[in-house]
Design an enzyme around this catalytic site. Structure first.
Site, mmCIF file in Angstrom:
data_model
loop_
_atom_site.group_PDB
_atom_site.id
_atom_site.type_symbol
_atom_site.label_atom_id
_atom_site.label_comp_id
_atom_site.label_asym_id
_atom_site.label_seq_id
_atom_site.Cartn_x
_atom_site.Cartn_y
_atom_site.Cartn_z
ATOM 1 C CD GLU A 47 28.498 46.276 47.677
ATOM 2 O OE1 GLU A 47 29.102 45.417 47.029
ATOM 3 O OE2 GLU A 47 28.988 46.818 48.703
ATOM 4 C CG HIS A 83 25.874 41.724 49.895
ATOM 5 N ND1 HIS A 83 25.259 42.968 49.880
ATOM 6 C CD2 HIS A 83 27.144 41.944 49.481
ATOM 7 C CE1 HIS A 83 26.125 43.873 49.469
ATOM 8 N NE2 HIS A 83 27.272 43.269 49.209
ATOM 9 C CG HIS A 100 27.247 41.883 44.852
ATOM 10 N ND1 HIS A 100 27.889 40.878 45.556
ATOM 11 C CD2 HIS A 100 27.803 43.039 45.256
ATOM 12 C CE1 HIS A 100 28.786 41.415 46.363
ATOM 13 N NE2 HIS A 100 28.760 42.730 46.194
ATOM 14 C CG HIS A 127 33.243 44.808 44.088
ATOM 15 N ND1 HIS A 127 32.435 43.898 43.444
ATOM 16 C CD2 HIS A 127 32.705 44.956 45.322
ATOM 17 C CE1 HIS A 127 31.457 43.516 44.236
ATOM 18 N NE2 HIS A 127 31.602 44.164 45.388
ATOM 19 C CG ASN A 173 36.430 40.889 43.393
ATOM 20 O OD1 ASN A 173 36.854 39.906 43.991
ATOM 21 N ND2 ASN A 173 37.237 41.811 42.883
ATOM 22 C CG HIS A 200 38.960 41.946 47.025
ATOM 23 N ND1 HIS A 200 39.482 42.180 48.274
ATOM 24 C CD2 HIS A 200 37.653 41.634 47.203
ATOM 25 C CE1 HIS A 200 38.512 42.027 49.173
ATOM 26 N NE2 HIS A 200 37.400 41.694 48.547
ATOM 27 C CG ASP A 249 34.368 46.322 49.121
ATOM 28 O OD1 ASP A 249 33.384 46.862 49.676
ATOM 29 O OD2 ASP A 249 34.371 45.131 48.766
ATOM 30 C CG LEU A 270 38.062 37.254 49.174
ATOM 31 C CD1 LEU A 270 38.615 37.841 47.882
ATOM 32 C CD2 LEU A 270 39.082 37.375 50.288
ATOM 33 C CB SER A 271 33.621 39.671 53.960
ATOM 34 O OG SER A 271 34.669 39.619 54.910
#
Length: 391
Positions: free
Chosen positions: A125, A137, A193, A214, A217, A254, A276, A310-311
């Site tokens: 990812e 990231h 992303h 996801h 998100n 999430h 995740d 959020l991670s």
């Protein structure tokens, strides 16, 4: 549940040689009966769960280039058995090339068994993702594609033998030649992303992308004039017969329950539950790592330390299944297939995984009526059992 009926029904499950057996052939051709019987007490037997996005857990970070990566993967593989996971894709977040070069060769595809869940291949990812939607990231290690895009990717990752999924942003220049090259090698390309609009996302699907990382998100929010990547769920500009799959993190943090319901009702057959999960899974509050970042866990939520970004999640797969069922009001069968059949279909493994059909691998989970895991089997062998189930 057995395809093609996709329903819970009262029936015996026959297993031999690690696969699910058609008992009629046993009776009428071999004239044999079972060598061993196990009474499951009327509980639900469902295909084993498959997690295609898990960054680590129990203190193990798949994106850390340790001297013995394999032992960390083995620990996670063993611990997730109690959550009904029989196969998974260890996931690496955006990292510098030297991390990929060291870690990727150390995580080969591996069959599951008493030692732990099977490894289906890596999910990489990043780092070819949007700076604007990078989420947790690290910005310093993000990359765009150079002139010889696929060779640039190979120089970043190293050999792709152990790789099953790559998440990238389709709006990056030269991304489509990369998507075509990856899919030609049997690697699933996922869109995520990203700040891509719907047209860019549709073009990526025509190039071979089949998954969305996801959903909702780290992508542009839905807008009625351009729904962005989310619009793929109902697009009429996709290749005929192509099913787009999309990951959903149903951890209660999430994704709002209303958003879960919208996605499920729009495109139920493409929904893939993912955890995740981050290395803090199973550890509780405090500071932990996620690749090159430090993460802080507070209750049920994990953030990049010092921020409100959020991670990843700290919810295991069985919790996600139960939350998804409660939040959407879907059938038990639909909730279970989102964690088993759909990820298997995404990876082209539906003949052997994610199903209890004859000839499939005997990877299954025993659940009570509230979908709490009582036992986990891989290749017909009991690999985990709850204490209460031993009574």
């Amino acid at each position: 549940m057995r395809a093609p009926t996709h329903c819970v029904r009262r029936e015996d499950l026959w297993v031999r040689g690690g696969r699910i057996l058609d008992p009629e052939k046993l009776f009428f051709e071999e004239r044999r009966v079972a060598d061993e019987r196990r009474d499951c007490g009327g509980r639900i037997l469902a295909p084993g769960f498959i997690d295609v996005q898990i960054n680590g857990g129990f203190g193990v970070d798949f994106s850390q280039a340790t001297e013995d990566v394999g032992s960390g993967v083995a620990l996670v593989a063993r611990r997730i058995l109690s959550h009904g996971v029989t196969s998974f894709c260890p996931t690496l977040v955006t990292s510098p090339p030297e991390v990929y070069h060291k870690v990727v060769p150390q995580i080969p595809v591996k069959s599951g068994g008493p030692h732990g869940a099977g490894v289906l291949g890596l999910h990489l990812e990043g780092p070819f993702i949007s700076r604007e939607k990078r989420g947790a990231h690290p910005e310093a290690h993000l990359r765009s594609f150079e002139a010889d895009a696929f060779q640039d990717l190979l120089a970043t990752y190293g050999p792709l033998d152990n790789v099953r999924i790559v998440t990238l942003a389709p709006e990056l220049g030269r991304s489509h030649e990369v998507i075509r090259a990856l899919t030609a090698r049997g690697i699933c390309v996922s869109l995520g992303h990203s700040v891509a609009d719907l047209r860019a996302a549709e073009d990526a699907v025509w190039s071979g992308a089949t998954f969305i990382t996801h959903l909702f998100n780290a992508m542009l929010p839905f807008h009625h004039r351009d729904p962005g990547i989310v619009g793929l769920l109902t697009s009429d500009r996709l290749p005929a017969g192509r099913c787009i799959f999309y990951g959903m993190i149903a951890d209660g943090t999430h994704t709002n329950p209303a958003a879960l319901r919208i996605a499920h009702r729009a495109h139920p057959q493409g929904l893939v539950l993912v955890t995740d999960a981050i290395p803090a899974l199973g550890l509780g509050n405090g500071r932990h790592t996620l690749g090159q970042q430090e993460v802080e866990v507070d209750g049920l939520t994990a953030y990049v330390a010092g921020t409100k970004t959020l991670s990843g999640s700290i919810a295991p797969m069985d919790v996600c299944v139960r939350h998804f069922l409660q939040a959407t009001g879907c059938s038990v069968e639909s909730a279970l297939e989102a964690a088993s059949l759909h990820p298997a279909q995404l990876l082209g493994l539906e003949k052997s995984k994610g199903t209890l059909d004859f000839g499939a691998d005997a990877d299954f989970v025993v659940l009570d009526d509230s979908l709490h895991v009582q036992a986990t089997y891989i290749s017909g062998e009991l690999v985990w059992q709850a204490d209460a189930a031993r009574q």
